[in-house]
Write a protein that holds these residues in place. Structure first.
Motif, PDB file in Angstrom:
ATOM      1  N   ASP A   1      23.408 -52.740-148.843  1.00 34.19           N
ATOM      2  CA  ASP A   1      22.115 -52.478-149.204  1.00 34.19           C
ATOM      3  C   ASP A   1      21.190 -53.610-148.524  1.00 34.19           C
ATOM      4  O   ASP A   1      20.167 -53.385-148.062  1.00 34.19           O
ATOM      5  CB  ASP A   1      21.902 -52.368-150.488  1.00 34.19           C
ATOM      6  CG  ASP A   1      22.295 -53.418-151.228  1.00 34.19           C
ATOM      7  OD1 ASP A   1      23.389 -53.943-151.065  1.00 34.19           O
ATOM      8  OD2 ASP A   1      21.730 -54.084-152.494  1.00 34.19           O
TER       9      ASP A   1
ATOM     10  N   TRP B   1      22.703 -47.529-153.011  1.00 31.34           N
ATOM     11  CA  TRP B   1      23.034 -47.984-151.440  1.00 31.34           C
ATOM     12  C   TRP B   1      24.685 -47.726-151.219  1.00 31.34           C
ATOM     13  O   TRP B   1      25.280 -46.900-152.145  1.00 31.34           O
ATOM     14  CB  TRP B   1      22.876 -49.650-151.583  1.00 31.34           C
ATOM     15  CG  TRP B   1      23.412 -50.254-152.702  1.00 31.34           C
ATOM     16  CD1 TRP B   1      24.645 -51.054-152.614  1.00 31.34           C
ATOM     17  CD2 TRP B   1      22.969 -50.535-153.709  1.00 31.34           C
ATOM     18  NE1 TRP B   1      25.052 -51.350-153.639  1.00 31.34           N
ATOM     19  CE2 TRP B   1      23.844 -51.384-154.543  1.00 31.34           C
ATOM     20  CE3 TRP B   1      21.447 -50.439-154.546  1.00 31.34           C
ATOM     21  CZ2 TRP B   1      23.715 -52.163-155.761  1.00 31.34           C
ATOM     22  CZ3 TRP B   1      21.380 -51.055-155.774  1.00 31.34           C
ATOM     23  CH2 TRP B   1      22.456 -51.697-156.210  1.00 31.34           C
ATOM     24  N   GLU B   2      24.950 -48.138-150.163  1.00 31.93           N
ATOM     25  CA  GLU B   2      26.385 -48.002-149.834  1.00 31.93           C
ATOM     26  C   GLU B   2      27.436 -48.181-151.160  1.00 31.93           C
ATOM     27  O   GLU B   2      27.313 -49.425-151.609  1.00 31.93           O
ATOM     28  CB  GLU B   2      26.735 -48.903-148.563  1.00 31.93           C
ATOM     29  CG  GLU B   2      25.948 -48.566-147.296  1.00 31.93           C
ATOM     30  CD  GLU B   2      24.594 -49.172-147.030  1.00 31.93           C
ATOM     31  OE1 GLU B   2      24.224 -49.143-145.986  1.00 31.93           O
ATOM     32  OE2 GLU B   2      24.042 -49.391-148.131  1.00 31.93           O
TER      33      GLU B   2
ATOM     34  N   SER C   1      21.050 -48.330-143.037  1.00 34.46           N
ATOM     35  CA  SER C   1      22.822 -48.088-142.906  1.00 34.46           C
ATOM     36  C   SER C   1      22.934 -47.966-141.633  1.00 34.46           C
ATOM     37  O   SER C   1      22.505 -47.248-140.568  1.00 34.46           O
ATOM     38  CB  SER C   1      22.987 -46.847-143.798  1.00 34.46           C
ATOM     39  OG  SER C   1      22.767 -46.997-145.328  1.00 34.46           O
TER      40      SER C   1
ATOM     41  N   ASN D   1      16.132 -54.988-147.755  1.00 35.27           N
ATOM     42  CA  ASN D   1      17.119 -54.210-148.421  1.00 35.27           C
ATOM     43  C   ASN D   1      16.365 -52.858-148.377  1.00 35.27           C
ATOM     44  O   ASN D   1      15.316 -52.522-148.778  1.00 35.27           O
ATOM     45  CB  ASN D   1      16.982 -54.672-149.833  1.00 35.27           C
ATOM     46  CG  ASN D   1      18.104 -53.844-150.644  1.00 35.27           C
ATOM     47  OD1 ASN D   1      18.038 -52.534-150.954  1.00 35.27           O
ATOM     48  ND2 ASN D   1      19.169 -54.557-151.084  1.00 35.27           N
ATOM     49  N   HIS D   2      17.382 -52.116-147.583  1.00 24.52           N
ATOM     50  CA  HIS D   2      16.988 -50.825-147.197  1.00 24.52           C
ATOM     51  C   HIS D   2      16.800 -49.540-148.382  1.00 24.52           C
ATOM     52  O   HIS D   2      16.224 -48.508-148.081  1.00 24.52           O
ATOM     53  CB  HIS D   2      17.770 -50.050-146.151  1.00 24.52           C
ATOM     54  CG  HIS D   2      19.151 -49.846-146.515  1.00 24.52           C
ATOM     55  ND1 HIS D   2      19.304 -48.509-146.972  1.00 24.52           N
ATOM     56  CD2 HIS D   2      20.455 -50.363-146.352  1.00 24.52           C
ATOM     57  CE1 HIS D   2      20.836 -48.485-147.397  1.00 24.52           C
ATOM     58  NE2 HIS D   2      21.215 -49.815-146.975  1.00 24.52           N
ATOM     59  N   VAL D   3      17.120 -50.048-149.551  1.00 24.07           N
ATOM     60  CA  VAL D   3      17.132 -49.300-150.898  1.00 24.07           C
ATOM     61  C   VAL D   3      16.094 -49.950-151.804  1.00 24.07           C
ATOM     62  O   VAL D   3      16.191 -49.475-153.077  1.00 24.07           O
ATOM     63  CB  VAL D   3      18.165 -48.610-151.662  1.00 24.07           C
ATOM     64  CG1 VAL D   3      18.974 -47.698-150.273  1.00 24.07           C
ATOM     65  CG2 VAL D   3      19.434 -49.958-151.840  1.00 24.07           C
TER      66      VAL D   3
ATOM     67  N   LEU E   1      25.842 -43.328-149.063  1.00 23.51           N
ATOM     68  CA  LEU E   1      25.166 -43.963-150.520  1.00 23.51           C
ATOM     69  C   LEU E   1      25.928 -43.188-151.473  1.00 23.51           C
ATOM     70  O   LEU E   1      26.479 -42.147-151.500  1.00 23.51           O
ATOM     71  CB  LEU E   1      23.574 -43.990-150.359  1.00 23.51           C
ATOM     72  CG  LEU E   1      23.143 -44.388-148.715  1.00 23.51           C
ATOM     73  CD1 LEU E   1      21.573 -44.180-148.909  1.00 23.51           C
ATOM     74  CD2 LEU E   1      23.510 -45.895-148.568  1.00 23.51           C
TER      75      LEU E   1
END
Length: 484
Positions: free
Chosen positions: A131, A240-241, A136, A384-386, A194
């Motif tokens: 994340d 997230w992942e 991603s 942080n992409h989420v 995710l």
């Protein structure tokens, strides 16, 4: 608050006495009467930040009173050997680092990895994205079952340059390990990196081969990798992942695929199981370490500190119980950070105290290494992409270029700067609950005792080692390191 690089010639001050330089003789007193103690202190409501605050002298010890505060150290009783103390270099950390001026980049590297800084000796990084990245990604084209498209070119822009500089600054004392957050989407039953999901059985071998390709590619770049974990947080379905393994699934993947593949292709890389919170670590240990065929591939167990999400307190005893049940396995703290970022709390003192409490308890319960999460984040607690923004020990205001050192940085430094790889933990106990303490015997013969005072009062305490004692004072809400 600006870091002064912990100036004051700290390292030169540590060469204290012929007694320490000659090493420890089990038949002699620990320490000799008249030996000196150097004291370093970080304290709330003060300017003390890993500051040298005094030199004490050992004198003869007599029976302490119940009314006194005392810390008792018994160097004849030693326990685990320390691997290292450090933090993770994520995509987020590397992206923020790249925005700094060359001078500020050098400052950050020195602050973490040099002898003048807090001298980190552990580095963790991710196998493709977590994340804490701007998005991603994986190292292959989606659907590439043969892994022919495998490439780490993505990491060459930000992450690898920072890793190389950190490894160079840290020198030979550093240990570097890696962890995955999720397999590529096509390998999972939910077809998504995710939100949890599971690795499909038909991709067990492909995924094991992916770890090998990653490690070989990084090592080709001149970055030796000591080990890896099987899966970050294998019981957490995150936004997230993430990827879920029951204890039995992790056991069987390790036993039948990952363990044999790593051993065949890479030799003696250390494999860490669990890599999740303290709450379920004992059950995971029983299932994996209880299976001889799986256990032979497992160096030990990693754990995190987030079990308090459910409303309880940290489960420190679970660490000790795994250590007692499986003394041939090592324990390593692989991740922790202060959650729920709030830009008004960069200097919020309890964040630092959380680190002190956790590190002392984890080491006293058998942990050989302690790894913080992101070494560096921006002024928003990311990228942080989420949107899972968190604290790091150090932040950067990307608008001004200012580096912000939080209390957590200094609390970690009271361990990482002074407790070196190959140190032995030494029996230590405090006589009052207001103090927490742990001690280590470094390879050079110097003893390091860390004392933390989480109370609202200054405390005068005895440091008693065998027949010797000295008297120290620790401020309210402070941490001290004593070297002797």
């Amino acid at each position: 608050m600006k870091n002064k690089f912990l100036g004051m010639g700290l390292l030169s001050l540590l060469s204290l006495s012929a007694w320490a330089q000659q090493g420890r003789d089990a038949g002699k007193a620990y320490p000799a009467i008249g030996s000196k103690v150097q004291v370093y202190t970080t304290a709330d409501n003060s300017q003390l930040r890993l500051s040298r605050t005094g030199e004490l002298t050992f004198s003869e010890s007599k029976q302490p009173l119940e009314t006194e505060f005392s810390v008792f150290v018994e160097p004849q009783k030693t326990f685990q050997t320390i691997l290292g103390i450090g933090g993770a270099i994520t995509d987020a950390s590397a992206e923020v680092f790249a925005k700094l001026s060359p001078a500020k980049q050098k400052e950050l590297l020195n602050a973490y990895y040099s002898k003048d800084g807090i001298d980190y000796s552990l580095i963790r990084t991710t196998i493709h994205s977590s994340d804490f990245a701007s998005g991603s990604y994986t190292y292959i084209k989606e659907g590439d079952k043969s892994l022919k498209s495998f490439s780490i070119d993505h990491d060459k822009k930000y992450r690898i340059p920072l890793l190389k500089q950190a490894l160079k600054t840290a020198g030979s004392d550093v240990t570097f390990y890696v962890s995955p957050w999720s397999p590529p989407a096509f390998m999972k039953d939910n077809k998504n990196m995710l939100k949890g999901g599971k690795l499909l059985p038909e991709y067990y071998q492909t995924w094991a081969d992916y770890y090998v390709k990653f490690i070989k590619a990084y090592e080709k770049e001149g970055m030796p990798i000591w080990g890896l974990s099987v899966q970050n947080e294998p019981m957490a379905t995150q936004t997230w992942e993430s990827c879920i393994y029951t204890a039995e699934e992790e056991r069987d993947f390790l036993k039948n695929y990952l363990g044999p593949t790593i051993r065949k292709e890479l030799g003696d890389k250390k494999i860490i199981v669990w890599d999740h919170n303290r709450d379920l670590m004992n059950q995971r240990a029983n299932v994996i370490f209880g299976d001889p065929e799986a256990s032979k591939y497992a160096w030990g167990m990693g754990f995190h500190w987030y079990e308090t999400w459910a409303g309880g307190k940290p489960m420190f005893d679970n660490v000790r119980k795994v250590a007692e049940a499986y003394p041939d396995k090592k324990l390593i703290f692989t991740e922790g950070c202060v959650e729920k970022f709030d830009a008004t709390r960069f200097q919020y003192w309890p964040n630092g105290e959380r680190y002190g409490e956790q590190m002392i308890n984890d080491f006293n319960n058998g942990t050989v290494g302690w790894t913080d999460w992101n070494i560096l984040l921006d002024e928003k607690g990311g990228p942080n992409h989420v949107g899972n923004f968190c604290f790091a020990p150090v932040h950067v205001d990307t608008a001004t270029g200012e580096i912000i050192y939080t209390p957590s940085y200094y609390y970690i430094g009271h361990f990482s700067k002074f407790v070196r790889p190959e140190a032995k933990r030494v029996s230590t106990v405090a006589s009052r609950s207001q103090l927490l303490s742990t001690s280590f015997l470094n390879p050079d013969g110097k003893m390091v005792t860390v004392v933390m005072n989480g109370s609202d009062n200054n405390i005068t305490y005895n440091l008693i080692i065998g027949t010797s004692k000295t008297v120290a004072e620790i401020p309210a809400h402070a941490i001290q390191t004593l070297i002797y």
